[in-house]
Design an enzyme around this catalytic site. Structure first.
Site, PDB file in Angstrom:
ATOM      1  CB  SER B 150       5.048 -15.916  41.457  1.00 24.98           C
ATOM      2  OG  SER B 150       3.743 -16.778  41.847  1.00 24.98           O
ATOM      3  NE  ARG B 217       0.780 -25.855  35.046  1.00 19.69           N
ATOM      4  CZ  ARG B 217       1.809 -25.133  35.497  1.00 19.69           C
ATOM      5  NH1 ARG B 217       1.919 -24.695  36.750  1.00 19.69           N
ATOM      6  NH2 ARG B 217       2.927 -24.677  34.954  1.00 19.69           N
ATOM      7  CG  ASP B 311      -0.407 -10.641  39.229  1.00 20.57           C
ATOM      8  OD1 ASP B 311      -1.313 -11.525  39.624  1.00 20.57           O
ATOM      9  OD2 ASP B 311       0.709 -10.833  39.664  1.00 20.57           O
ATOM     10  CG  HIS B 344       0.880 -14.431  38.727  1.00 23.37           C
ATOM     11  ND1 HIS B 344       1.241 -13.622  39.577  1.00 23.37           N
ATOM     12  CD2 HIS B 344       1.586 -15.747  39.022  1.00 23.37           C
ATOM     13  CE1 HIS B 344       2.126 -14.052  40.566  1.00 23.37           C
ATOM     14  NE2 HIS B 344       2.284 -15.685  39.912  1.00 23.37           N
ATOM     15  CG  ASP B 345       2.142 -17.011  33.396  1.00 25.66           C
ATOM     16  OD1 ASP B 345       2.833 -17.339  34.323  1.00 25.66           O
ATOM     17  OD2 ASP B 345       1.623 -17.884  32.418  1.00 25.66           O
TER      18      ASP B 345
END
Lengths: 368, 368
Positions: B150, B217, B311, B344-345
């Site tokens: 990232s 967040r 992702d 994405h994680d």
């Protein structure tokens, strides 16, 4: 576009409806518009269902001062897909909305005050139950078709399962049998944006909570577009006014979300936005049934489905799940996956792609 | 996990750096941690780059009271991918962050007050320029590899183009040569959520603006997950505490976003969040060059790239664009598209999938 100015009408049903939640909502007023005329056999009525922030103003203009025609004007009028020389087209604003139908901003006759958060949570099924009263009151026993995209598609699905004898067909675009947790999440953060606005005051505001509602709408716009359409429309262009190293400098896409967000505040009630977001999130075509299959076993009318390749809010695989289920049940179903860069909004922007196929479908339905 | 407790160190560079914006940032302090020892030939140093809200605490524990080890503990330690018996592993907190490095919450020595919004906008390139000072001060001329996912991947790309003689290789995961307008949009609404919080006070807050930062967040978490992983983790389950017809009733996914959002407020500075979001959005590997190709023509080290199928924040096609460009330039490049549901994680969660390939890559690099 219809040839004359159109008139927004309202109809009130004093006894209201019993909601899915068990609560009674009464009276109920629906605002609606009609285009064209009902024929003698009452067989040419088409009901068009609007999406989340839509209204009854489907097509045409109310007066010469209106700058833009109704929201789906491109497909309604003499010679158009929904040919007003041949069809009696009806569009009604849903309950829970803020464009003339009973919603959280309406006065509760029992208290003389706005409902605000005392308004009951409503479902898509409730919206359709209210519309059924309207359709009945117009003298229509069976709609030739019920057509809608997004939340409008959910309503069409409810007609197909809850009032199978009252429709001869349905056209369902860009919708889902039940929003995924990702779609729910995006509505959740939009709601949160409004809850965070101190002027919202748990729904007891004098003026729309503008910063929260604008942000909520900005989040919505992201879901209506696609990676592809954003690339085409904005790319990574920086706003001409701003420097790249300005803390508050904006990309054009950012400015677009901001601009559209704040524009929205002038036309949509924040509580309505919240109630309808909730209706969308809790929507499940199988609500009250063992399964989607059990719900769809009730369907009698042929249904035509459209999904759009770049729609990531209600992705095609969700429509395909419904199509497979209906096919397994031997129901008459037709499915078109349309290639489009426009994301969820494609159903409003790319009507040329589906117009010929909907036209054919309606011709076939009329012969049944 | 490293065998002993690890110590967070800091190093201050009084003369600071000239930023891409032209502004001078001085002094600069970087917090960092190291694991293992630098060998006599100084050829075993690996720099690991953290993502947006990460820190220098890559692995191990600082003391017995720490409940969780560092953020990428799974791959660092004796016998692990980043084998601390063989490598000297360095992780530094970026400038702009709030974990010991100079950022908007630091005291500006000229005024004796926190920088807040007087802090300059910084780029990924600036972060790496600051890190170069640290790496030099550790006596390392050439890193065996620089590795990150990232925002960490962006930093690795900057090492590869800006300091081509200072790295022997790079491992780049789940990143992009420049975020798409969709990714920018999602950061834009997160920023907006903080701007809307009246306690933010244009950065001059006493306490973190909690509602705005939590929402920001929450929005981020949506982008870190995927439709698939949300379905697996939450589905459409409603929170056990709430009724479906409660206005404030929450789906489990909604409660998750809320919970994680408010947790974040205790550990991350809102202004840092804003500055780093900006750094991400304005990131472009081709910044200052005619094209990506011109920028990549500077690369000397082999690069191994990983993208993850689900992702949607930095989709695989963006990594593939870099790979194609480097191949066209005859650079040494290796690419792996990993199938994953984690979005994405995935780069943090599915290290087992890439560990063997990174290990092989490092062995090959050592022989070069």
């Amino acid at each position: 576009m219809p040839e004359n100015y159109v008139v927004e009408k309202t109809r009130t049903f004093e006894s209201g409806i019993r909601l899915e939640s068990g609560r009674l909502l009464a009276p109920i007023t629906l605002s609606y518009e009609t285009y064209g005329s009902l024929n003698a056999s009452k067989s040419n009525a088409i009901l068009v269902e609007h999406a989340w922030t839509g209204d009854a103003h489907l097509a045409g203009k109310h007066n010469e001062y209106e700058t833009k025609p109704g929201w789906w004007d491109a497909i309604v009028g003499p010679g158009c897909l929904l040919d007003t020389d041949r069809y009696f087209v009806v569009c009604s604003n849903v309950i829970g909305s803020c464009f003339g139908s009973t919603g959280p901003a309406s006065i509760n006759p029992k208290t003389g005050k706005r409902y605000n958060l005392s308004f009951p949570v409503i479902t898509i099924r409730d919206m359709v139950r209210a519309q059924k009263l309207l359709v009945d009151s117009l003298g229509v026993d069976k709609l030739l078709t019920v057509m809608g995209g997004s939340m409008g598609g959910m309503q069409a699905l409810e007609w197909a399962t809850q009032y199978p004898d009252s429709i001869a067909s349905a056209v369902v675009l860009a919708t889902t049998p039940r929003p995924s947790p990702q779609a729910i999440s995006l509505n959740a953060v939009a709601r949160w944006a409004i809850f965070n606005d101190p002027t919202w005051r748990k729904g007891e505001y004098k003026h729309n909570p503008k910063d929260g509602l604008a942000l909520a709408r900005g989040i919505g716009h992201i879901t209506f577009l696609s990676d592809e359409s954003m690339n085409a429309k904005f790319g990574r262009r920086f706003s001409a006014k701003d420097g790249k190293f300005d803390f508050f400098g904006q990309f054009e896409v950012e400015r677009y979300l901001n601009y559209n967000g704040y524009n929205f505040v002038d036309r949509f009630d924040a509580n309505s936005f919240l109630y309808l977001a909730k209706s969308l999130d809790i929507y499940d075509v199988a609500w009250g049934y063992e399964s989607m299959s059990e719900a769809f076993s009730l369907v009698k009318a042929p249904i035509q489905f459209y999904a759009f390749s770049s729609d990531w809010l209600y992705p095609a695989y969700q429509t395909e799940e419904m199509v497979m289920c209906l096919k397994t049940l031997d129901k008459e179903v037709e499915y078109h996956l349309l290639t489009s860069a426009y994301g969820h909004d494609a159903f409003l922007l790319e009507h040329e792609t589906f117009t010929p196929m909907v036209r054919d479908f309606l011709e076939r339905v009329k012969k049944l």
